[in-house]
Design a protein around this motif. Structure first.
Motif, PDB file in Angstrom:
ATOM      1  N   ILE A  69      32.302  31.388  94.788  1.00 17.20           N
ATOM      2  CA  ILE A  69      31.205  31.888  95.354  1.00 17.20           C
ATOM      3  C   ILE A  69      29.993  31.842  94.243  1.00 17.20           C
ATOM      4  O   ILE A  69      30.285  32.458  93.296  1.00 17.20           O
ATOM      5  CB  ILE A  69      31.014  33.184  95.925  1.00 17.20           C
ATOM      6  N   GLN A 109      28.041  38.349  97.474  1.00 16.85           N
ATOM      7  CA  GLN A 109      29.545  38.685  97.405  1.00 16.85           C
ATOM      8  C   GLN A 109      30.039  38.652  98.704  1.00 16.85           C
ATOM      9  O   GLN A 109      29.293  38.912  99.661  1.00 16.85           O
ATOM     10  CB  GLN A 109      30.067  39.876  96.340  1.00 16.85           C
ATOM     11  N   VAL A 110      31.538  38.139  98.794  1.00 19.08           N
ATOM     12  CA  VAL A 110      32.107  38.026 100.143  1.00 19.08           C
ATOM     13  C   VAL A 110      32.403  39.676 100.545  1.00 19.08           C
ATOM     14  O   VAL A 110      32.993  40.368  99.951  1.00 19.08           O
ATOM     15  CB  VAL A 110      33.193  37.295 100.079  1.00 19.08           C
ATOM     16  N   LYS A 133      33.173  39.665 104.299  1.00 13.90           N
ATOM     17  CA  LYS A 133      34.229  39.323 105.275  1.00 13.90           C
ATOM     18  C   LYS A 133      34.176  37.763 105.651  1.00 13.90           C
ATOM     19  O   LYS A 133      33.073  37.217 105.727  1.00 13.90           O
ATOM     20  CB  LYS A 133      33.822  40.053 106.804  1.00 13.90           C
ATOM     21  N   ILE A 134      35.345  37.168 105.808  1.00  8.28           N
ATOM     22  CA  ILE A 134      35.263  35.694 106.332  1.00  8.28           C
ATOM     23  C   ILE A 134      35.184  35.492 107.733  1.00  8.28           C
ATOM     24  O   ILE A 134      35.743  36.246 108.487  1.00  8.28           O
ATOM     25  CB  ILE A 134      36.621  35.143 105.967  1.00  8.28           C
ATOM     26  N   TYR A 181      30.734  33.159 105.762  1.00  6.46           N
ATOM     27  CA  TYR A 181      30.996  34.609 105.319  1.00  6.46           C
ATOM     28  C   TYR A 181      30.056  35.476 105.507  1.00  6.46           C
ATOM     29  O   TYR A 181      28.914  35.065 105.403  1.00  6.46           O
ATOM     30  CB  TYR A 181      31.882  34.582 104.014  1.00  6.46           C
ATOM     31  N   ALA A 217      27.764  38.582 103.740  1.00  2.33           N
ATOM     32  CA  ALA A 217      27.747  39.445 102.559  1.00  2.33           C
ATOM     33  C   ALA A 217      28.113  40.773 102.419  1.00  2.33           C
ATOM     34  O   ALA A 217      27.955  41.453 103.603  1.00  2.33           O
ATOM     35  CB  ALA A 217      26.275  38.916 102.092  1.00  2.33           C
ATOM     36  N   GLU A 218      28.421  41.373 101.415  1.00  2.00           N
ATOM     37  CA  GLU A 218      28.902  42.672 101.334  1.00  2.00           C
ATOM     38  C   GLU A 218      27.696  43.737 101.335  1.00  2.00           C
ATOM     39  O   GLU A 218      27.694  44.512 101.826  1.00  2.00           O
ATOM     40  CB  GLU A 218      29.639  42.834  99.950  1.00  2.00           C
ATOM     41  N   ALA A 274      39.801  35.890 101.527  1.00  2.00           N
ATOM     42  CA  ALA A 274      38.884  36.205 100.455  1.00  2.00           C
ATOM     43  C   ALA A 274      39.946  36.995  99.593  1.00  2.00           C
ATOM     44  O   ALA A 274      40.519  37.822  99.760  1.00  2.00           O
ATOM     45  CB  ALA A 274      37.790  37.048 100.717  1.00  2.00           C
ATOM     46  N   GLN A 285      35.852  38.930  95.727  1.00  2.00           N
ATOM     47  CA  GLN A 285      34.329  39.073  96.070  1.00  2.00           C
ATOM     48  C   GLN A 285      33.661  37.785  95.900  1.00  2.00           C
ATOM     49  O   GLN A 285      32.407  37.301  96.209  1.00  2.00           O
ATOM     50  CB  GLN A 285      33.682  40.199  95.588  1.00  2.00           C
ATOM     51  N   ARG A 286      34.235  36.972  95.005  1.00  2.00           N
ATOM     52  CA  ARG A 286      33.781  35.852  94.425  1.00  2.00           C
ATOM     53  C   ARG A 286      34.841  34.523  94.626  1.00  2.00           C
ATOM     54  O   ARG A 286      34.682  33.328  94.116  1.00  2.00           O
ATOM     55  CB  ARG A 286      33.473  35.838  93.027  1.00  2.00           C
ATOM     56  N   VAL A 308      37.559  32.179  97.399  1.00  2.00           N
ATOM     57  CA  VAL A 308      38.105  32.026  98.801  1.00  2.00           C
ATOM     58  C   VAL A 308      39.322  31.186  98.604  1.00  2.00           C
ATOM     59  O   VAL A 308      38.818  30.132  97.961  1.00  2.00           O
ATOM     60  CB  VAL A 308      36.835  31.777  99.827  1.00  2.00           C
TER      61      VAL A 308
END
Length: 506
Positions: free
Chosen positions: A31, A37-38, A40-41, A72, A74-75, A118, A121-122, A124
């Motif tokens: 990412i 940041q991720v 959830k996919i 995805y 975002a957090e 994931a 957080q960066r 996948v």
């Protein structure tokens, strides 16, 4: 006296082969720092892009890449984001051995399975497999007998209509166009495009193809999951060199968008440039007709005749159809809010039509993106089928299709916990029909015929309706023309029972 045999060549179609290969999907997507940041996919898609198809004796090599796209959430702010990566591949597939003058290759496929998670957080991780399928039709020049002369040769001629390939090209093209967006683009979510060929002009040694690609840009202008869409037509003008292009050739072209980038112009608010990468498919065929000896005998010799089967290909249809289909189902969360919808198409297949004949149909999946009541983005998949209205006589093994389906519209509507997606699918391409004809392969005349009853001048034959004068004449070793004249007939095919006079000598 020697029998004269006149020969020519016919562009014949060989077997239609299908070969498959599995492409592993093993990649990691990082990412970028400019994306959040991720959390959830949401969904992972894999799209194939074929760049080159090379056929050598006994082998087909396909080169291209798999475009892996991950959506995805975002957090921090529940934003819908997208990241993608290209996975290059080169795959060699075995073909039957044989000498051929040309090939027609169609490549497609579908995802067998895909797992996306994931790692952090960066990062996948994507693992899966893609089933690549190639249909190969070989073309070769086959020798045929077009006429016979001397030795009392009598022949039955049949016309065979076929096609000769003039051009079978797939060429990458790029086109640019400025687009003005109503607001600031924070993140591009999806860029799709529908190509439209508007003009094909064939001149000496060149083909000029003009058209446009209608690009739909879906993006976020602010954090969150609300999406905006803007459309922009991107024109193109492509010149393709050809070795030869006869004026009576039938030309067909289709353009298929395989990638697009958006570049913001420095210092200009809202001004950006769309750069489209597309594959231009150009097909040119020329109709050829020849008369072939399908049966023969001699009135003077005992002829030894062998036969063979030749296969020619005809253009059955030039397709430009748009069909409507509907996908519907129950939402797992009846309070979910629809964000958008993406549609993936599986390869077209031949299907049996009601009342006989065959048609073209396909399977597809509508991927409905929703925000559920817990504040999480989900993807609900709804499968559906679609079928073209065309019906062709015969069976599926008589046909071959080179078609490029594309989704032109997908409108999801939710009501009462149910979702309905109305999808428009456009199919453009060519449908070819394979026809077989039994013809004479060789004929020799060595042993002279003897007249067992030299004093008999006529015989009487009682024929039934549907019999052919040529077959009757062949049985008695007399010229069909003489029987036609003697019995005052105008048509070789009998429509009613008849008593025929058969001459013993000409």
């Amino acid at each position: 006296m020697e029998l004269k045999v006149f020969r020519d060549t016919l562009s014949a179609m060989g077997s239609l082969w299908e070969t498959k290969a599995e492409l592993p999907i093993e990649t990691e997507l990082l990412i970028p720092d400019y994306l959040p940041q991720v959390f959830k996919i949401v969904k992972c898609f894999v799209y194939p892009v074929t760049l080159q198809k090379q056929v050598a004796p006994g082998r087909l090599t396909v080169e291209g890449y798999l475009r892996c796209v991950v959506y995805y959430q975002a957090e921090e702010d529940q934003s819908l984001c997208q990241v993608e990566q290209k996975i290059p591949f080169t795959r060699a597939m075995d073909l039957p051995e044989g000498q051929h003058q040309g090939y027609s290759v169609t490549v497609n496929g579908e995802v067998e399975y895909i797992n996306c998670r994931a790692v952090n957080q960066r990062r996948v991780d994507v693992r899966g497999a893609y089933a690549l399928s190639a249909q190969v039709c070989a073309q070769s020049d086959q020798e045929i007998i077009t006429a016979l002369a001397d030795c009392g040769a009598e022949q039955k001629l049949v016309p065979i209509n076929g096609l000769r390939t003039v051009a079978n090209l797939d060429k990458l093209l790029t086109a640019e166009e400025e687009v003005t967006l109503p607001g600031q683009v924070q993140a591009v979510i999806d860029i799709s495009g529908v190509g439209q060929v508007e003009e094909i002009k064939v001149i000496t040694g060149k083909a000029v193809v003009k058209g446009r690609i209608q690009v739909a840009l879906t993006y976020r202008s602010q954090p969150g999951w609300q999406l905006e869409t803007v459309e922009q037509a991107v024109p193109f003008n492509q010149i393709i060199d050809l070795d030869s292009a006869p004026e009576d050739a039938t030309a067909f072209a289709e353009v298929e968008m395989i990638g697009c980038t958006l570049t913001a112009a420095a210092g200009q608010e809202g001004a950006s440039t769309l750069t489209v990468t597309a594959m231009l498919h150009l097909r040119m065929v020329r109709q050829v007709e020849c008369y072939v000896v399908s049966d023969a005998f001699s009135t003077q010799y005992s002829a030894d005749v062998t036969y063979k089967s030749v296969t020619a290909e005809q253009l059955a249809e030039t397709l430009n159809r748009t069909v409507e289909a509907t996908a519907s189902g129950t939402l797992p969360d009846e309070n979910a809010q629809i964000i958008g919808c993406l549609v993936t198409l599986h390869p077209l297949e031949w299907v049996a039509a009601e009342g006989g004949g065959v048609g073209l149909g396909g399977r597809a999946i509508a991927h409905v993106l929703c925000m559920n009541s817990l504040g999480e983005i989900d993807c609900y998949d709804k499968s559906f089928d679609f079928t073209l209205p065309d019906v062709w006589p015969g069976t599926a093994d008589q046909y071959r299709a080179e078609c490029w389906p594309v989704v032109t519209a997908a409108q999801p509507v939710a009501a009462g916990g149910e979702v309905t997606v109305r999808v428009s699918v456009r199919v453009r391409g060519l449908v070819f029909r394979r026809v077989k004809e039994t013809v004479v392969d060789s004929i020799t005349c060595e042993t002279a015929l003897e007249n067992p009853e030299p004093d008999v001048a006529l015989r009487i034959c009682y024929a039934s309706a549907g019999e052919n004068i040529f077959e009757i004449a062949k049985h008695y070793h007399v010229p069909p023309a003489a029987m036609m004249k003697l019995n005052h007939l105008e048509d070789l095919q009998l429509t009613a029972p008849a008593r025929l006079l058969v001459p013993m000598t000409v």
